[in-house]
Motif scaffolding. Structure first.
Motif, mmCIF file in Angstrom:
data_model
loop_
_atom_site.group_PDB
_atom_site.id
_atom_site.type_symbol
_atom_site.label_atom_id
_atom_site.label_comp_id
_atom_site.label_asym_id
_atom_site.label_seq_id
_atom_site.Cartn_x
_atom_site.Cartn_y
_atom_site.Cartn_z
ATOM 1 N N GLU A 262 0.821 -1.212 0.000
ATOM 2 C CA GLU A 262 0.000 0.000 0.000
ATOM 3 C C GLU A 262 0.848 1.252 0.000
ATOM 4 N N ASN A 263 1.991 1.158 0.615
ATOM 5 C CA ASN A 263 2.837 2.344 0.691
ATOM 6 C C ASN A 263 3.874 2.399 -0.416
ATOM 7 N N ASN A 264 3.727 1.570 -1.416
ATOM 8 C CA ASN A 264 4.595 1.600 -2.588
ATOM 9 C C ASN A 264 6.074 1.445 -2.233
ATOM 10 N N ARG A 265 6.357 0.551 -1.329
ATOM 11 C CA ARG A 265 7.759 0.281 -1.039
ATOM 12 C C ARG A 265 8.215 -0.884 -1.890
ATOM 13 N N ILE A 266 9.502 -0.878 -2.243
ATOM 14 C CA ILE A 266 10.048 -2.063 -2.905
ATOM 15 C C ILE A 266 9.823 -3.253 -2.001
ATOM 16 N N PRO A 267 9.461 -4.410 -2.452
ATOM 17 C CA PRO A 267 9.376 -4.817 -3.856
ATOM 18 C C PRO A 267 8.081 -4.449 -4.563
ATOM 19 N N PHE A 268 7.301 -3.581 -3.978
ATOM 20 C CA PHE A 268 6.021 -3.258 -4.611
ATOM 21 C C PHE A 268 5.963 -1.804 -5.057
ATOM 22 N N VAL B 170 11.196 0.115 10.981
ATOM 23 C CA VAL B 170 11.612 0.982 9.874
ATOM 24 C C VAL B 170 12.885 0.439 9.241
ATOM 25 N N PHE B 171 13.801 0.027 10.087
ATOM 26 C CA PHE B 171 15.049 -0.525 9.577
ATOM 27 C C PHE B 171 14.775 -1.747 8.692
ATOM 28 N N LEU B 172 13.839 -2.578 9.162
ATOM 29 C CA LEU B 172 13.472 -3.759 8.375
ATOM 30 C C LEU B 172 12.929 -3.348 7.007
ATOM 31 N N VAL B 173 12.028 -2.350 7.038
ATOM 32 C CA VAL B 173 11.430 -1.895 5.777
ATOM 33 C C VAL B 173 12.514 -1.379 4.835
ATOM 34 N N LEU B 174 13.441 -0.616 5.388
ATOM 35 C CA LEU B 174 14.489 -0.042 4.543
ATOM 36 C C LEU B 174 15.414 -1.125 4.008
ATOM 37 N N THR B 175 15.717 -2.089 4.856
ATOM 38 C CA THR B 175 16.592 -3.170 4.388
ATOM 39 C C THR B 175 15.949 -3.919 3.241
ATOM 40 N N ILE B 176 14.643 -4.149 3.389
ATOM 41 C CA ILE B 176 13.932 -4.809 2.286
ATOM 42 C C ILE B 176 14.023 -3.961 1.034
ATOM 43 N N ARG B 177 13.839 -2.665 1.220
ATOM 44 C CA ARG B 177 13.862 -1.745 0.081
ATOM 45 C C ARG B 177 15.170 -1.838 -0.696
ATOM 46 N N TRP B 178 16.269 -1.999 0.010
ATOM 47 C CA TRP B 178 17.557 -1.914 -0.666
ATOM 48 C C TRP B 178 18.145 -3.258 -1.027
ATOM 49 N N THR B 179 17.404 -4.332 -0.806
ATOM 50 C CA THR B 179 17.968 -5.616 -1.221
ATOM 51 C C THR B 179 17.120 -6.336 -2.250
ATOM 52 N N LEU B 180 15.839 -6.044 -2.293
ATOM 53 C CA LEU B 180 14.983 -6.850 -3.179
ATOM 54 C C LEU B 180 14.751 -6.151 -4.507
ATOM 55 N N PRO B 181 14.594 -6.943 -5.556
ATOM 56 C CA PRO B 181 14.126 -6.363 -6.821
ATOM 57 C C PRO B 181 12.612 -6.145 -6.789
ATOM 58 N N ARG B 182 12.126 -5.610 -7.872
ATOM 59 C CA ARG B 182 10.720 -5.226 -7.935
ATOM 60 C C ARG B 182 9.908 -6.342 -8.593
ATOM 61 N N VAL B 183 8.677 -6.507 -8.172
ATOM 62 C CA VAL B 183 7.831 -7.509 -8.817
ATOM 63 C C VAL B 183 7.115 -6.870 -9.998
ATOM 64 N N ARG B 184 6.490 -7.746 -10.784
ATOM 65 C CA ARG B 184 5.770 -7.243 -11.940
ATOM 66 C C ARG B 184 4.310 -7.055 -11.551
ATOM 67 N N ILE B 185 3.573 -6.297 -12.336
ATOM 68 C CA ILE B 185 2.220 -5.920 -11.909
ATOM 69 C C ILE B 185 1.314 -7.147 -11.811
ATOM 70 N N ASP B 186 1.458 -8.100 -12.741
ATOM 71 C CA ASP B 186 0.568 -9.265 -12.655
ATOM 72 C C ASP B 186 0.954 -10.149 -11.478
ATOM 73 N N GLN B 187 2.264 -10.190 -11.168
ATOM 74 C CA GLN B 187 2.689 -10.962 -10.005
ATOM 75 C C GLN B 187 2.185 -10.320 -8.717
ATOM 76 N N LEU B 188 2.189 -8.986 -8.747
ATOM 77 C CA LEU B 188 1.693 -8.241 -7.586
ATOM 78 C C LEU B 188 0.244 -8.581 -7.310
ATOM 79 N N MET B 189 -0.558 -8.576 -8.376
ATOM 80 C CA MET B 189 -1.973 -8.892 -8.235
ATOM 81 C C MET B 189 -2.153 -10.351 -7.845
ATOM 82 N N GLY B 190 -1.343 -11.205 -8.465
ATOM 83 C CA GLY B 190 -1.427 -12.628 -8.159
ATOM 84 C C GLY B 190 -1.146 -12.882 -6.693
ATOM 85 N N LEU B 191 -0.112 -12.235 -6.183
ATOM 86 C CA LEU B 191 0.249 -12.408 -4.775
ATOM 87 C C LEU B 191 -0.910 -12.017 -3.886
#
Lengths: 185, 354, 179, 372
Positions: free
Chosen positions: B226-232, B311-332
């Protein structure tokens, strides 16, 4: 089938007059294909089990107008470089056309890679490929005039985009020559 | 809020005759306080994020500017405020101007029901959790407005993606909160925190029940989305959409989006802490025997400490994961999170009935 | 400097004027503060065309780390303060460079990085290469090299910071408003 | 029903777009996110090297080749000097060949590092890119030590290399060979085997072997489609026939043969193989001169020559036509990226916009190679 001479005689027997001269003196020997027969020869080169040149490496457009004295001096030429992947055999053949009538049948459906190489040759040398689906300028902007790799090409005085958004004076004297002239003064 | 008002009236009897005015001024002051707090939190977060990112990438991050680089965000804010505010020619001018404020409104309003400490909450609404879920989606209106108004196809794609994303992820996030509400028996955020009283971690919501444990992850993933953080972070996917919905924004208006984004990171972490990780419930209980006033501070500290870790967890996720694709996002969302959330809800119901 | 004096009062030293005019002092102090903020937050536009682009990436990488001095890259020109033109610009590209420059919000700065952007470099002789981006956009700093080292680029950004610190942001605004 | 009708629109991607690796432009015809057609528009970096070369002497052209492929400058200029050597029939001293192999493979490693790093960046992961850049700096130092330059080396000469390697080169390269594989493993743990990453790439932008051959793809793009063709093995040049190494090919391990992940994996594995080659070359490196005796004024015989090396982005071939003077009559550069770009429209039908980014990233094109 190995060796350019074997291939040459093989093709000569098959197509006769369709195959032109053979240049053995060149470091990488090549032979000429007449443009009327290009498509048959190309298909044969690709599909014949003995030949099997399935891989087109490049098409080089050449302007031979200032070359040394040879038969084909003054003509435009498309040089096709082919590979046979199974034993990495290399083959070069050329198609010559007169400068006034620079039309060569396209081989884009025989080797798909030719599609862009032909566009490039059209863009830089000005050879028109007949039957090409989308023969536009590829490297230079669409409004560009002239074909820069022709030997008598002159750089235009200014470049302007069609909408007039950008106008640049392109011409600038050769810096080396300019220095020399100022030295003389 | 009401307590503060009553206290003011009591202490300064002269104010009693101007109750409405007093209330109004109090609102304004508190509103400004919240804004300032939000700005400072968001600003600090940008510094924190840059530092975390830098350390993950074996860089230094901002260090030259002073205070170890901490005031970097002040410089950024000054710079952004002074930049020219470009409103491109073909944009929908009203929507274009309004969009950043909507985006920030969504983030700013959620501070209202955030229990920082036992006594420190702006408004202890009896529908606090519901309010949070509702208000936090205002941000997407801002993003959608920005995307639509920008007259830029990349922005539009960003806005539409964001809308699709939030509409989908509202469902699992709401469903994941419901077990907590069931357990706490109240929609008030303070009550939810009070329901997690105890001297140690296993009184927290997340460890009270295996189903809620799963719910926490559903909630966390949905909130990330919802907050548009990577991987979303599809709405502003930098390598695909240039900068997505905020491509055309410059200067102050961009700063508002920036502020909203980082406020949302804080909000997301703070609510994860409030709902699942014990909120302001003091760490190590109160076995430390500290005097009365310090208790509140200890609670406040506990809250911020846990939030920082989130917050640290969120940021760590942000800087290590790639981004998902829109259909994968919806699928998830529709194939995994929603069913799991439903399963959890029923699981908690059965657990409570048994 | 020229804008600070009125006609006929050039002879008075600047200190006296500053002492005499209290608001000026405030303006200067505020200016310093604003410039401090602006100079430590120079966001650059990721505009890499050719070889220099790789050194531009290294510039943001672990060894040089542009983030140290508060510079981060932005993908969109609207949010960038500094345009680093890294690489050869052809005529086909030149109108885009101009467009990108115009899309950037004021105040904006341009660094021309490398020989190609400075003057065409080794491609001076080419028929399709713009011989220096200063033909289409104003340039603040030129960095020599083919390509320049990331350290040289860092120095360039520091020069931009110095330039910003010398500027008079509020005064410029006032003079613009005054006519 | 007219309410549910959807219209196609044209998206203009580039030439200034973060994922276009320099300056490419794609005119994307799409229905929402689903792509119908992609028209690549190239030439934004057409610098006319082929025309410039016609007015330069043979040995003056070498620096221009560094700028044809700046990520693998050494391999590019190697192709050129090889073509001239073939034209003139010059025998290169073995030590020079070994130096070329070592530097060429080092260059391949750093080129692939940028490639996989920026690919990860396109996929939204920033950290792998900076890690890749960090490892790259180590090799850059070696190159700086040998050639004096970080990016455009201008090091090969016709008949050898510019000068012998300095002292400490051997130790430094061996040290790198020890240092690099663990770092590569770290990199793989971070991104290569990351679930989201695999899901993004598997079954995306599949290039079948037939398509790959027909479009003349080369290098990792061709091998990613499962075709074991590498100039180093199939047309051994220099001293490559003396080394033992594998040619990694795509196997479809994550999805279909020839998908984006296969091409990515080929690059990762090639870096390991390059390390092997470097180790062997360092051990076997003979003593001797590094430059053959070449006349100052080169006057090659009239004729054509085509020579190619296996550069990181595939076959980088040089077609020289000499008219007997000291300047080439016509020079054509054949690059892998040009071929790779021509296939974009063919395979992009039905992809999403995010997949198009993946496709371009997996083809590992760089602008000056396409436009020259």
């Amino acid at each position: 089938m190995e060796g350019i001479e074997n291939i040459y005689t093989y093709l000569k027997g098959k197509f006769g007059e369709g195959i032109g001269i053979l240049d053995k003196e060149s470091r990488d020997p090549w032979f000429e294909v007449k443009r009327e027969n290009l498509r048959e020869v190309a298909t044969f080169l690709r599909d014949d089990p003995e030949l099997g040149f399935t891989y087109l490496v490049a098409i080089t457009g050449v302007d031979y107008s200032k070359f040394v004295d040879v038969d084909y001096k003054g003509k435009l030429c498309a040089t096709y470089i082919l590979y046979r992947l199974r034993d990495s055999h290399q083959l070069i053949f050329k198609v010559f056309v007169e400068k006034e009538d620079p039309v060569i049948p396209s081989v884009w459906d025989i080797w798909r890679a030719a599609e862009w190489h032909e566009r490039e040759a059209f863009d830089l040398v000005g050879i028109k490929f007949e039957g090409h689906p989308d023969l536009r300028r590829i490297l230079l902007p669409p409004e560009w005039e002239g074909h820069p790799l022709l030997k008598d090409y002159k750089e235009p005085e200014e470049y302007r985009t069609p909408d007039g958004y950008l106008v640049v004076k392109t011409h600038r004297p050769d810096p080396l020559r300019e220095n020399n002239e100022s030295d003389q003064k | 809020m009401l307590q503060l008002f009553n206290w003011l009236i009591k202490t300064f009897p002269s104010l009693a005759s101007h109750q409405e005015l007093t209330a109004f001024v109090l609102f304004i002051i508190l509103g400004l306080l919240v804004l300032t707090f939000a700005a400072v939190v968001a600003g600090s977060l940008t510094y924190f994020e840059r530092k975390v990112a830098a350390r993950i990438q074996s860089r230094m991050g901002p260090i030259e500017i002073g205070l170890g680089g901490y005031i970097q965000w002040v410089a950024d804010a000054i710079k952004l405020l002074l930049k020219e505010d470009i409103i491109p020619e073909n944009v929908d001018k009203i929507l274009f101007r309004l969009a950043p404020y909507f985006a920030f409104l969504g983030a700013g309003l959620t501070y209202l029901v955030l229990p920082f400490s036992e006594k420190l909450i702006l408004a202890d609404l009896n529908v606090g959790v519901l309010y949070f879920l509702a208000v936090s989606s205002i941000t997407v209106i801002g993003i959608l407005m920005a995307g639509w108004a920008s007259y830029n196809k990349w922005s539009l794609i960003g806005g539409i993606r964001s809308a699709a994303q939030i509409v989908s992820y509202e469902i699992p996030s709401a469903l994941a909160v419901l077990p907590v509400v069931l357990y706490a028996g109240s929609l008030s955020t303070q009550d939810v925190v009070r329901a997690q009283a105890g001297w140690a971690g296993f009184h927290w919501m997340i460890f009270q029940n295996p189903f809620i444990f799963i719910s926490f992850f559903v909630f966390f993933i949905s909130m990330l989305a919802e907050n548009n953080r990577i991987p979303f972070d599809l709405p502003e996917a930098e390598s695909e959409l240039v900068a997505g919905y905020n491509t055309e924004y410059s200067g102050m208006r961009f700063a508002m989006f920036f502020l909203a984004e980082y406020s949302n990171v804080f909000i997301l972490s703070a609510f994860a802490v409030t709902l699942f990780l014990g909120g302001w419930q003091p760490l190590f209980g109160l076995s430390l025997k500290i005097p009365g006033t310090a208790v509140d501070l200890w609670k406040l500290f506990s809250f911020f400490f846990k939030t920082s870790i989130m917050v640290f967890l969120v940021l760590t996720i942000r800087w290590t994961l790639p981004r998902v694709r829109i259909d994968q996002l919806m699928g998830l969302c529709w194939k995994y999170l929603v069913p799991i959330a439903f399963f959890d809800l029923f699981g908690v119901m059965f657990w409570m009935v048994l | 400097m020229a804008g600070r004096y009125k006609e006929g009062v050039e002879n008075i030293p600047i200190e006296q004027i500053a002492d005499a005019l209290f608001p000026e002092v405030i303006l200067t102090t505020v200016d310093d503060f604003l410039n401090w903020g602006r100079s430590w937050s120079v966001w650059y536009l990721l505009f890499a065309t050719a070889c220099c682009g790789i050194e531009l990436m290294q510039f943001g990488g672990p060894r040089t780390d542009a983030d140290r001095i508060g510079s981060v890259f932005r993908a969109t020109p609207r949010q960038a303060d500094l345009m680093i033109v890294a690489g050869t610009i052809t005529y086909k590209m030149a109108s885009r460079v101009k467009l990108l420059y115009e899309q950037m919000a004021e105040p904006k700065y341009v660094i021309s990085m490398g020989a190609c952007a400075n003057c065409g470099g080794p491609f001076w002789y080419s028929y399709s290469v713009l011989r220096g981006i200063d033909k289409v956009i104003p340039v603040d700093f030129y960095i020599a090299g083919c390509p320049p080292r990331p350290e040289a680029l860092l120095q360039g950004v520091i020069e931009v910071q110095k330039k910003i610190k010398k500027e008079k942001y509020l005064r410029a605004k006032k003079s613009e408003a005054g006519g | 029903m007219s309410l549910t009708r959807s219209e196609e629109w044209y998206l203009n991607m580039g030439p200034h777009h973060p994922s276009t690796h320099g300056v490419l432009r794609f005119v994307v015809k799409s229905d929402g996110e689903v792509i119908d057609e992609v028209k690549p528009d190239i030439g934004f970096l057409h610098r006319g090297i082929e025309k410039i070369a016609e007015r330069l002497e043979y040995n003056q052209i070498i620096p221009y080749y560094d700028r044809v492929d700046y990520l693998a400058a050494f391999n590019a200029s190697w192709s050129y000097v090889m073509a001239v050597e073939k034209l003139l029939g010059i025998e290169v001293p073995p030590r020079a060949e070994y130096i070329r192999v070592i530097l060429g493979e080092l260059n391949r490693i750093i080129s692939h590092l940028i490639s996989v790093g920026s690919f990860a960046l396109d996929m939204g992961a920033v950290t792998p890119f900076t890690w890749a850049i960090r490892e790259r700096e180590v090799v850059n130092d070696i190159f700086e030590m040998v050639t004096g330059s970080r990016l455009t080396y201008n090091f090969p000469r016709i008949g050898g290399v510019y000068q012998d390697v300095p002292e400490g080169f051997r130790e430094k390269v061996l040290q790198f060979c020890e240092y690099f594989p663990p770092k590569l493993k770290e990199f793989n743990d971070l991104i290569t085997y990351q679930k989201i990453f695999i899901h993004r790439l598997a079954n995306v932008a599949v290039i079948t072997p037939e398509q790959a051959i027909a479009f003349g793809l080369t290098g990792p793009n061709l091998r990613g489609s499962g075709i074991k063709y590498d100039l180093r093995k199939n047309r051994p040049y220099s001293v490559y026939s003396e080394f033992e190494f594998d040619i990694p090919v795509g196997t479809g391990e994550a999805g279909t043969l020839g998908d984006a992940y296969d091409r990515y994996m080929v690059r990762i594995r090639e870096m390991e193989e390059s390390c092997k080659i470097i180790k062997q070359a360092i051990e076997k490196m003979p003593d001797g001169p590094v430059r053959a005796k070449v006349p100052r004024k080169l006057k090659p015989p009239v004729g054509d020559v085509y020579a190619a090396t296996e550069a990181p982005r595939g076959e980088l071939g040089v077609h020289l036509i000499s008219d007997g003077s000291s300047r080439p009559y016509r020079m054509k550069i054949r690059t892998g990226s040009f071929a790779a770009m021509s296939i974009v429209n063919e395979v992009s039908h039905g992809l999403m916009i995010a997949d198009l980014v993946a496709l371009i990233g997996s083809l590992d094109v760089i602008a000056p190679e396409i436009d020259r």
